[in-house]
Design a protein around this motif. Structure first.
Motif, short mmCIF file in Angstrom:
data_model
loop_
_atom_site.label_atom_id
_atom_site.label_comp_id
_atom_site.label_asym_id
_atom_site.label_seq_id
_atom_site.Cartn_x
_atom_site.Cartn_y
_atom_site.Cartn_z
N ALA A 1 53.71 32.80 41.47
CA ALA A 1 54.48 33.07 42.68
C ALA A 1 53.69 34.00 43.59
O ALA A 1 53.10 34.97 43.14
CB ALA A 1 55.82 33.72 42.29
N ARG A 2 53.68 33.69 44.88
CA ARG A 2 52.98 34.53 45.85
C ARG A 2 53.92 35.64 46.31
O ARG A 2 54.87 35.41 47.03
CB ARG A 2 52.53 33.68 47.05
CG ARG A 2 51.84 32.38 46.66
CD ARG A 2 50.56 32.64 45.88
NE ARG A 2 49.91 31.39 45.56
CZ ARG A 2 48.91 31.27 44.73
NH1 ARG A 2 48.45 32.33 44.09
NH2 ARG A 2 48.35 30.11 44.49
N ARG A 3 53.66 36.83 45.91
CA ARG A 3 54.55 37.91 46.25
C ARG A 3 53.74 39.03 46.92
O ARG A 3 53.11 38.82 47.92
CB ARG A 3 55.28 38.42 45.00
CG ARG A 3 56.16 37.36 44.33
CD ARG A 3 56.99 37.96 43.20
NE ARG A 3 56.18 38.56 42.17
CZ ARG A 3 55.67 37.88 41.14
NH1 ARG A 3 55.89 36.59 41.03
NH2 ARG A 3 54.95 38.48 40.23
N GLN B 1 38.82 41.49 38.32
CA GLN B 1 40.18 41.56 38.83
C GLN B 1 40.25 41.11 40.29
O GLN B 1 41.26 40.57 40.73
CB GLN B 1 40.72 42.98 38.69
CG GLN B 1 41.01 43.36 37.24
CD GLN B 1 41.87 44.60 37.12
OE1 GLN B 1 41.82 45.49 37.95
NE2 GLN B 1 42.68 44.66 36.07
N ALA B 2 39.16 41.29 41.03
CA ALA B 2 39.13 40.83 42.42
C ALA B 2 39.23 39.31 42.48
O ALA B 2 39.90 38.75 43.36
CB ALA B 2 37.85 41.31 43.10
N VAL B 3 38.55 38.62 41.57
CA VAL B 3 38.62 37.16 41.52
C VAL B 3 40.05 36.71 41.25
O VAL B 3 40.60 35.84 41.93
CB VAL B 3 37.66 36.60 40.44
CG1 VAL B 3 37.89 35.11 40.25
CG2 VAL B 3 36.20 36.86 40.82
N VAL B 4 40.67 37.30 40.25
CA VAL B 4 42.05 36.95 39.91
C VAL B 4 42.97 37.23 41.09
O VAL B 4 43.83 36.41 41.45
CB VAL B 4 42.51 37.72 38.66
CG1 VAL B 4 44.00 37.48 38.41
CG2 VAL B 4 41.70 37.31 37.45
N PHE B 5 42.80 38.39 41.71
CA PHE B 5 43.65 38.77 42.85
C PHE B 5 43.53 37.76 43.99
O PHE B 5 44.54 37.38 44.61
CB PHE B 5 43.27 40.16 43.36
CG PHE B 5 44.07 40.60 44.56
CD1 PHE B 5 45.25 41.30 44.40
CD2 PHE B 5 43.64 40.30 45.85
CE1 PHE B 5 46.00 41.69 45.50
CE2 PHE B 5 44.39 40.67 46.95
CZ PHE B 5 45.57 41.38 46.78
N ALA B 6 42.31 37.31 44.28
CA ALA B 6 42.10 36.38 45.38
C ALA B 6 42.87 35.08 45.18
O ALA B 6 43.44 34.52 46.13
CB ALA B 6 40.61 36.09 45.54
N TYR B 7 42.92 34.61 43.93
CA TYR B 7 43.68 33.39 43.64
C TYR B 7 45.18 33.65 43.66
O TYR B 7 45.96 32.87 44.19
CB TYR B 7 43.26 32.81 42.29
CG TYR B 7 42.00 31.97 42.38
CD1 TYR B 7 42.06 30.61 42.67
CD2 TYR B 7 40.75 32.55 42.21
CE1 TYR B 7 40.91 29.85 42.77
CE2 TYR B 7 39.59 31.80 42.30
CZ TYR B 7 39.68 30.44 42.59
OH TYR B 7 38.55 29.71 42.71
N SER C 1 46.84 35.87 45.25
CA SER C 1 47.36 36.20 46.58
C SER C 1 47.40 34.97 47.48
O SER C 1 48.01 35.00 48.56
CB SER C 1 46.48 37.27 47.23
OG SER C 1 45.18 36.74 47.51
N GLY C 2 46.73 33.89 47.06
CA GLY C 2 46.67 32.70 47.89
C GLY C 2 45.51 32.69 48.85
O GLY C 2 45.35 31.76 49.65
#
Length: 231
Positions: free
Chosen positions: A156-158, A216-222, A224-225
Motif C-alpha cells: 500500500a502506498r502510504r 533501505q533506499a532501494v526498498v523505499f523507492a519501490y 513509495s511508488g
C-alpha cells in the motif's frame, strides 16, 4: 581496526570455509559461528560482532527472523535488555535464485546480500564494505529481487510517498538511479556530475528520508511508488 565477524549458516562446511577465508585476513577476526538463526542471535548478543554473515534459510529460526531480532530497535523488557544498544550490520547469504526472504531482510535493515557462490575476494570485500557502513548491493540481482517481489506482492502506498516531498529534484533523480542498481560512478556518468557530488546527494537522501543505507533506499523507492517494477 579489526572487523569482528560471526557466521550463521546451517551447513558446517560453508561455515568452516568462510571462517578460514576471513580469518586469514589481517583486518578481520571471526569471533564465532552458529548453525541456526536462534543461536546466531544469541551469539551476536554475546560477542558483539561488527558484521553478521547470515544465511537466509535455516532450521529452528531462519535468517529473516534472526535479522529482525538483531536489527529492530529495543522495545523494552528482557529481550531488549539482552540486545542492549549494539546492533551489528547483517549481510545475508543466498543462492542465485534469490527468494522473498532477502527482500524482507532488506526492509528489516540488513545491509545487503551476497551470493553463496561468489568468488572469495567478493566475500572479503563484502565484509569490509558493510563494516565501513555502506550497503552491499549486486546491482543486477538487486533490481531483479526488488522488482519481482514488488510485482508479486504490491504494498500500500502510504506515508513513504509523502516523505519524497522533502527531496530536491536532483536528489529524487539520484534516488531513482540508486533504486535501479547504479553505483555512484554510474550515476555520475548518467547525470554528468562529479562522483563526490553524487556521494553528497546520496548522503542527503538518506538523511532526509531517515534511511540507514542504500539497501533501505532501494526498498523505499519501490514502496513509495517512485520506481515501479519493470521500469
Amino acid at each position: 581496526m579489526t572487523t569482528r565477524v560471526i557466521i550463521v549458516d546451517d551447513q558446517a562446511m560453508v561455515r568452516a570455509g568462510f571462517a578460514a577465508l576471513l580469518a586469514a585476513q589481517a583486518d578481520i577476526d571471526v569471533v564465532g559461528e552458529a548453525p541456526d538463526g536462534a543461536r546466531g542471535v544469541e551469539l551476536s548478543r554475546r560477542t558483539h560482532p561488527d558484521v553478521v554473515l547470515m544465511d537466509v534459510r535455516m532450521p529452528e529460526m531462519d535468517g529473516l527472523e534472526a535479522a529482525r531480532r538483531l536489527l529492530s530497535p529495543p522495545t523494552g523488557g528482557a529481550d531488549a535488555g539482552a540486545a542492549g544498544e549494539h546492533r551489528p550490520r547483517v549481510l545475508m547469504l543466498t543462492t542465485f535464485d534469490v527468494d522473498d526472504y532477502v527482500y524482507e531482510a532488506l526492509r528489516a535493515g540488513a545491509s545487503g546480500f551476497l551470493l553463496k557462490d561468489a568468488p572469495p575476494a567478493d566475500l572479503i570485500a563484502a565484509v569490509r564494505v558493510v563494516a565501513a557502513g555502506d550497503a552491499l548491493l549486486a546491482p543486477s540481482v538487486t533490481r531483479r529481487l526488488i522488482a519481482d517481489f514488488a510485482r508479486q506482492r504490491p504494498v500500500a502506498r502510504r506515508k513513504p510517498a509523502l516523505r519524497l516531498k522533502a527531496l530536491t529534484e536532483r536528489e529524487t533523480e539520484v534516488l531513482v538511479l540508486v533504486a535501479r542498481g547504479q553505483s555512484n560512478t554510474e550515476i555520475a556518468g548518467t547525470l554528468v556530475l562529479a562522483e563526490q557530488t553524487v556521494k553528497t546527494h546520496v548522503s542527503r537522501v538518506l538523511t532526509k528520508l531517515d534511511l540507514r543505507d542504500r539497501a533501505q533506499a532501494v526498498v523505499f523507492a519501490y514502496e513509495s511508488g517512485l520506481v515501479a517494477p519493470g521500469e
